[in-house]
Motif scaffolding. Structure first.
Motif, PDB file in Angstrom:
ATOM      1  N   HIS A 108      -9.238  -7.527 -14.439  1.00  0.00           N
ATOM      2  CA  HIS A 108      -8.620  -6.602 -13.474  1.00  0.00           C
ATOM      3  C   HIS A 108      -9.694  -5.872 -12.671  1.00  0.00           C
ATOM      4  O   HIS A 108     -10.606  -5.263 -13.246  1.00  0.00           O
ATOM      5  CB  HIS A 108      -7.733  -5.619 -14.241  1.00  0.00           C
ATOM      6  N   LEU A 121     -18.337   0.040   5.708  1.00  0.00           N
ATOM      7  CA  LEU A 121     -17.460   1.112   5.201  1.00  0.00           C
ATOM      8  C   LEU A 121     -18.264   2.206   4.492  1.00  0.00           C
ATOM      9  O   LEU A 121     -19.231   1.929   3.788  1.00  0.00           O
ATOM     10  CB  LEU A 121     -16.409   0.527   4.255  1.00  0.00           C
ATOM     11  N   ALA A 172      -8.205   0.709 -18.681  1.00  0.00           N
ATOM     12  CA  ALA A 172      -7.136   1.690 -18.492  1.00  0.00           C
ATOM     13  C   ALA A 172      -7.698   3.110 -18.548  1.00  0.00           C
ATOM     14  O   ALA A 172      -8.740   3.353 -19.171  1.00  0.00           O
ATOM     15  CB  ALA A 172      -6.072   1.515 -19.575  1.00  0.00           C
ATOM     16  N   ALA A 173      -6.976   4.003 -17.911  1.00  0.00           N
ATOM     17  CA  ALA A 173      -7.335   5.422 -17.949  1.00  0.00           C
ATOM     18  C   ALA A 173      -7.404   5.876 -19.402  1.00  0.00           C
ATOM     19  O   ALA A 173      -6.864   5.223 -20.304  1.00  0.00           O
ATOM     20  CB  ALA A 173      -6.287   6.231 -17.200  1.00  0.00           C
ATOM     21  N   ALA A 194      -1.229   3.361 -19.531  1.00  0.00           N
ATOM     22  CA  ALA A 194      -1.921   3.447 -18.245  1.00  0.00           C
ATOM     23  C   ALA A 194      -1.916   2.073 -17.551  1.00  0.00           C
ATOM     24  O   ALA A 194      -0.896   1.387 -17.549  1.00  0.00           O
ATOM     25  CB  ALA A 194      -3.322   4.004 -18.445  1.00  0.00           C
ATOM     26  N   CYS A 195      -3.052   1.664 -17.025  1.00  0.00           N
ATOM     27  CA  CYS A 195      -3.082   0.418 -16.245  1.00  0.00           C
ATOM     28  C   CYS A 195      -2.875  -0.815 -17.107  1.00  0.00           C
ATOM     29  O   CYS A 195      -2.689  -1.910 -16.595  1.00  0.00           O
ATOM     30  CB  CYS A 195      -4.399   0.297 -15.494  1.00  0.00           C
ATOM     31  N   ARG A 253       0.853  -1.196   0.000  1.00  0.00           N
ATOM     32  CA  ARG A 253       0.000   0.000   0.000  1.00  0.00           C
ATOM     33  C   ARG A 253       0.886   1.241   0.000  1.00  0.00           C
ATOM     34  O   ARG A 253       1.931   1.280   0.655  1.00  0.00           O
ATOM     35  CB  ARG A 253      -0.894   0.000   1.245  1.00  0.00           C
ATOM     36  N   ALA A 308     -13.813   2.164   0.240  1.00  0.00           N
ATOM     37  CA  ALA A 308     -12.387   1.792   0.241  1.00  0.00           C
ATOM     38  C   ALA A 308     -12.240   0.287   0.124  1.00  0.00           C
ATOM     39  O   ALA A 308     -11.221  -0.210  -0.351  1.00  0.00           O
ATOM     40  CB  ALA A 308     -11.730   2.294   1.521  1.00  0.00           C
ATOM     41  N   ARG A 319      -6.202  -8.608   3.199  1.00  0.00           N
ATOM     42  CA  ARG A 319      -6.840  -8.731   4.514  1.00  0.00           C
ATOM     43  C   ARG A 319      -7.523 -10.092   4.557  1.00  0.00           C
ATOM     44  O   ARG A 319      -8.679 -10.229   4.155  1.00  0.00           O
ATOM     45  CB  ARG A 319      -7.901  -7.651   4.714  1.00  0.00           C
ATOM     46  N   HIS A 332      -3.019  -2.473  -6.626  1.00  0.00           N
ATOM     47  CA  HIS A 332      -2.942  -2.182  -8.068  1.00  0.00           C
ATOM     48  C   HIS A 332      -1.885  -1.107  -8.351  1.00  0.00           C
ATOM     49  O   HIS A 332      -2.208   0.068  -8.484  1.00  0.00           O
ATOM     50  CB  HIS A 332      -4.331  -1.732  -8.526  1.00  0.00           C
ATOM     51  N   LYS A 376     -17.947  -6.595   7.778  1.00  0.00           N
ATOM     52  CA  LYS A 376     -17.032  -5.442   7.929  1.00  0.00           C
ATOM     53  C   LYS A 376     -17.110  -4.556   6.670  1.00  0.00           C
ATOM     54  O   LYS A 376     -17.187  -3.325   6.754  1.00  0.00           O
ATOM     55  CB  LYS A 376     -15.607  -5.961   8.162  1.00  0.00           C
ATOM     56  N   ALA A 381     -10.145  -2.963 -11.068  1.00  0.00           N
ATOM     57  CA  ALA A 381      -9.833  -1.565 -10.732  1.00  0.00           C
ATOM     58  C   ALA A 381     -10.751  -1.147  -9.584  1.00  0.00           C
ATOM     59  O   ALA A 381     -10.329  -0.603  -8.564  1.00  0.00           O
ATOM     60  CB  ALA A 381     -10.063  -0.672 -11.932  1.00  0.00           C
ATOM     61  N   THR A 418      -9.763  -0.399  -5.498  1.00  0.00           N
ATOM     62  CA  THR A 418      -8.349  -0.704  -5.245  1.00  0.00           C
ATOM     63  C   THR A 418      -7.712   0.458  -4.494  1.00  0.00           C
ATOM     64  O   THR A 418      -8.082   1.618  -4.722  1.00  0.00           O
ATOM     65  CB  THR A 418      -7.545  -0.906  -6.558  1.00  0.00           C
ATOM     66  N   THR A 459     -10.887 -10.105   6.444  1.00  0.00           N
ATOM     67  CA  THR A 459     -12.022  -9.232   6.136  1.00  0.00           C
ATOM     68  C   THR A 459     -13.311 -10.070   6.052  1.00  0.00           C
ATOM     69  O   THR A 459     -13.266 -11.289   5.917  1.00  0.00           O
ATOM     70  CB  THR A 459     -11.800  -8.437   4.831  1.00  0.00           C
TER      71      THR A 459
HETATM   72  C1  CAA Z   1      -5.373   3.871 -13.806  1.00  0.00           C
HETATM   73  C2  CAA Z   1      -5.983   3.090 -14.878  1.00  0.00           C
HETATM   74  O1  CAA Z   1      -5.480   3.165 -16.025  1.00  0.00           O
HETATM   75  C3  CAA Z   1      -7.234   2.263 -14.693  1.00  0.00           C
HETATM   76  C4  CAA Z   1      -7.585   1.823 -13.302  1.00  0.00           C
HETATM   77  O2  CAA Z   1      -7.165   0.793 -12.807  1.00  0.00           O
HETATM   78  S1  CAA Z   1      -8.605   2.834 -12.451  1.00  0.00           S
HETATM   79  C5  CAA Z   1      -8.182   2.612 -10.752  1.00  0.00           C
HETATM   80  C6  CAA Z   1      -7.151   3.609 -10.353  1.00  0.00           C
HETATM   81  N1  CAA Z   1      -7.011   3.626  -8.923  1.00  0.00           N
HETATM   82  C7  CAA Z   1      -7.634   4.556  -8.166  1.00  0.00           C
HETATM   83  O3  CAA Z   1      -8.335   5.420  -8.659  1.00  0.00           O
HETATM   84  C8  CAA Z   1      -7.415   4.439  -6.679  1.00  0.00           C
HETATM   85  C9  CAA Z   1      -8.747   4.531  -5.980  1.00  0.00           C
HETATM   86  N2  CAA Z   1      -8.569   4.427  -4.545  1.00  0.00           N
HETATM   87  C10 CAA Z   1      -8.490   5.505  -3.726  1.00  0.00           C
HETATM   88  O4  CAA Z   1      -8.450   6.641  -4.179  1.00  0.00           O
HETATM   89  C11 CAA Z   1      -8.445   5.268  -2.240  1.00  0.00           C
HETATM   90  O5  CAA Z   1      -7.913   3.993  -1.970  1.00  0.00           O
HETATM   91  C12 CAA Z   1      -9.874   5.362  -1.587  1.00  0.00           C
HETATM   92  C13 CAA Z   1     -10.372   6.805  -1.742  1.00  0.00           C
HETATM   93  C14 CAA Z   1     -10.844   4.400  -2.257  1.00  0.00           C
HETATM   94  C15 CAA Z   1      -9.809   4.966  -0.117  1.00  0.00           C
HETATM   95  O6  CAA Z   1      -8.814   5.714   0.503  1.00  0.00           O
HETATM   96  P1  CAA Z   1      -8.683   5.718   2.116  1.00  0.00           P
HETATM   97  O7  CAA Z   1      -9.887   6.324   2.708  1.00  0.00           O
HETATM   98  O8  CAA Z   1      -7.339   6.282   2.397  1.00  0.00           O
HETATM   99  O9  CAA Z   1      -8.720   4.160   2.441  1.00  0.00           O
HETATM  100  P2  CAA Z   1      -8.279   3.400   3.722  1.00  0.00           P
HETATM  101  O10 CAA Z   1      -7.891   4.333   4.829  1.00  0.00           O
HETATM  102  O11 CAA Z   1      -7.323   2.356   3.336  1.00  0.00           O
HETATM  103  O12 CAA Z   1      -9.610   2.657   4.106  1.00  0.00           O
HETATM  104  C16 CAA Z   1     -10.692   3.327   4.745  1.00  0.00           C
HETATM  105  C17 CAA Z   1     -11.229   2.380   5.819  1.00  0.00           C
HETATM  106  O13 CAA Z   1     -11.706   1.207   5.180  1.00  0.00           O
HETATM  107  C18 CAA Z   1     -11.136   0.070   5.810  1.00  0.00           C
HETATM  108  N3  CAA Z   1     -11.007  -0.970   4.779  1.00  0.00           N
HETATM  109  C19 CAA Z   1     -10.521  -0.814   3.517  1.00  0.00           C
HETATM  110  N4  CAA Z   1     -10.586  -2.003   2.881  1.00  0.00           N
HETATM  111  C20 CAA Z   1     -11.122  -2.892   3.742  1.00  0.00           C
HETATM  112  C21 CAA Z   1     -11.419  -4.275   3.656  1.00  0.00           C
HETATM  113  N5  CAA Z   1     -11.209  -4.980   2.520  1.00  0.00           N
HETATM  114  N6  CAA Z   1     -11.947  -4.882   4.751  1.00  0.00           N
HETATM  115  C22 CAA Z   1     -12.182  -4.188   5.867  1.00  0.00           C
HETATM  116  N7  CAA Z   1     -11.910  -2.870   6.011  1.00  0.00           N
HETATM  117  C23 CAA Z   1     -11.387  -2.242   4.955  1.00  0.00           C
HETATM  118  C24 CAA Z   1      -9.796   0.562   6.308  1.00  0.00           C
HETATM  119  O14 CAA Z   1      -9.338  -0.243   7.375  1.00  0.00           O
HETATM  120  C25 CAA Z   1     -10.155   1.941   6.806  1.00  0.00           C
HETATM  121  O15 CAA Z   1     -10.775   1.818   8.071  1.00  0.00           O
HETATM  122  P3  CAA Z   1     -10.414   2.874   9.237  1.00  0.00           P
HETATM  123  O16 CAA Z   1     -10.914   4.198   8.693  1.00  0.00           O
HETATM  124  O17 CAA Z   1     -11.181   2.334  10.378  1.00  0.00           O
HETATM  125  O18 CAA Z   1      -8.946   2.822   9.374  1.00  0.00           O
END
Ligand code: CAA
Length: 449
Positions: free
Chosen positions: A351, A258, A436-437, A106-107, A35, A274, A247, A400, A254, A353, A278, A250
């Motif tokens: 994938h 969220l 992909a983006a 991109a991805c 992460r 979250a 996790r 990811h 749980k 995403a 990803t 998980t």
């Molecule tokens: C790029 C390309 O070309 C194409 C693609 O792939 S598109 C994808 C590109 N990727 C993205 O856009 C990334 C998207 N993700 C994000 O922006 C961020 O991860 C998000 C906004 C979704 C979350 O960010 P965050 O709030 O910092 O997450 P994080 O703190 O880890 O988790 C929030 C809570 O959920 C909980 N949680 C997360 N996953 C969990 C799970 N599987 N089980 C249980 N709890 C979970 C965490 O423990 C946390 O709990 P607390 O607040 O109690 O600590």
């Protein structure tokens, strides 16, 4: 014949690909994914790609070997990394006479490097290749503002102290604000998550279905680690020997607690959290490809053949299709070219995403109207057997690191296909699908050897 607006050769007409020699996957390697802001905070893209390369080199005895070509890439790249892949090769145990270049899709970068290099092997241009990808959101490049950039360039050109002072006097406090990268689409200003929230709502994907997919991803990845599936794939790195996002504990309960993170501001039902998105991730992966002759001469395994690939793009800018929906178009085109249906596959590596991305794609394929109006078919494209989907976990659990995801998937799928061998009297077959983006998608077919 024509499938979603593009002509593809009919099944009886031999394609060029069927007359070429085979490009085989010998095996892959990766460092565990971490992460962002965690174990690899102090690692650069070059460090991580070099580590993933060196792990591959050690595994297959390639020290000082001159490989035909190495191609890799990163989505988030520092300007100092002109040719990141070549620098990683120079820092690795490969022969310095190995050519290397960067590619960016991109991805889908990792999968695109696999396809491009496999084609060169099929054509006989090279005998061996390493494909790969790396990304670090921890070490993301931070650009300076336009104002500061202009001042710094002029300062560099200024010859006298008085001229330098004159240039510096143009600086304003706002010029010192950094320009940090984000996951926003330049043409819409929306983040990937926001775009997906619109698509998720359009295809009426429920929160429960997304959470279930995320839960299965963690469950399957944890089971794969426990069964030793990754024992040969991972180079322990900076104290990590498993993906840090996994996790194993998980639960659906749980995940259901969220808070939604994407969609509220857009008037879409907010179901993405979250847990079913990803996380930002750091990591690197590599895949060794070869001709059959090269693999045999080096006494190396041949796990699977890279059969063919396809890319598609959608017009998300004008809202015609969702940003991450291009694979929904690329897969039908690719399968038509090979006279295959979704029922002819033993594994689907789609994938994750976001959980909503996978489920929207599957919903589109199952939708009669989408099949008729958008794919030009007589009805729905088809549905997949969900028990064949991401059976060893995918991006929701592993994380990811954008450009590294393709290598992770291809290496895992090749092993799964090799282990399965035959299915229904033919080589086991797997489909890879990566969104992909920029509204693009790259997909591929692999077959067991
Ligand atoms: C790029 C390309 O070309 C194409 C693609 O792939 S598109 C994808 C590109 N990727 C993205 O856009 C990334 C998207 N993700 C994000 O922006 C961020 O991860 C998000 C906004 C979704 C979350 O960010 P965050 O709030 O910092 O997450 P994080 O703190 O880890 O988790 C929030 C809570 O959920 C909980 N949680 C997360 N996953 C969990 C799970 N599987 N089980 C249980 N709890 C979970 C965490 O423990 C946390 O709990 P607390 O607040 O109690 O600590």
């Amino acid at each position: 014949m024509s499938v979603n607006g593009q002509s593809v050769p009919g099944p009886q007409e031999p394609t060029a690909a069927t007359q070429l020699r085979k490009a085989v996957v010998v095996g892959g390697n990766r460092i565990p994914f971490a992460r962002t802001g965690g174990a690899y905070t102090k690692s650069s893209n070059q460090d991580m790609l070099t580590a993933a390369l060196d792990g591959l080199i050690a595994r297959f005895g390639l020290q000082d070997e001159r490989i035909g070509e190495v191609a890799a890439g990163a989505v988030l790249k520092h300007s100092r990394d002109f040719n990141l892949t070549r620098e990683a090769v120079l820092g690795s145990a490969l022969s310095a006479e190995t050519p290397a270049y960067d590619l960016q899709q991109a991805c889908a970068t990792g999968l695109e490097t696999v396809l491009g290099l496999a084609n060169k092997i099929k054509l006989g241009q090279i005998e061996s290749a390493i494909a790969g990808g790396v990304d670090s959101a921890s070490d993301a490049p931070i650009a300076v503002s336009e104002g500061l950039r202009e001042v710094l360039l002029d300062l560099n050109r200024a010859k006298t102290v008085s001229r330098k002072l004159q240039v510096l006097s143009r600086l304003r406090p706002k010029d010192l604000a950094p320009d940090a990268p984000n996951t926003g689409e330049p043409r819409t200003g929306l983040s990937m998550g926001e775009h997906q929230a619109l698509t998720t709502a359009q295809w009426k994907i429920t929160r429960e279905a997304q959470d279930e997919l995320a839960f299965n991803s963690h469950k399957n990845l944890a089971a794969a680690y426990d069964a030793g599936f990754f024992d040969d794939l991972l180079t322990p790195y900076r104290g990590l020997s498993r993906d840090s996002n996994l996790r194993a504990d998980t639960s659906l309960e749980k995940l259901a607690t969220l808070k939604p993170v994407f969609g509220k501001n857009l008037g879409a039902e907010a179901t993405m959290t979250a847990g079913n998105s990803t996380p930002l991730t750091d990591g690197a992966s590599t895949v060794l490809l070869a001709s059959e002759e090269w693999a045999d001469a080096h006494d190396l395994p041949k796990l699977a053949a890279v059969v063919d690939g396809e890319a598609a793009a959608v017009d998300f800018v004008h809202g015609k299709d969702g940003l991450l929906m291009a694979p929904a178009f690329a897969v039908p085109r690719l399968l038509a070219r090979h006279n295959l249906t979704l029922e002819d596959f033993d594994f689907f590596e789609i994938h994750e995403a976001f959980a909503g991305t996978v489920l929207s794609t599957l919903a589109a394929w199952e939708d009669e109207e989408f099949g008729r109006t958008r794919l030009g078919l007589d009805g729905a494209f088809g549905s997949i057997d969900r028990s064949k989907l991401n059976v060893n976990g995918s991006s929701l659990a592993a994380g990811h690191p954008f450009a590294a995801t393709g290598g992770r998937i291809v290496a895992s799928l090749a092993k799964m296909l090799h282990a399965k061998g035959q299915a229904d009297g033919r080589p086991a077959r797997g489909l890879v699908s990566i969104c992909a983006a920029g509204g693009q998608g790259v997909v591929a077919i692999l077959e067991a050897l």
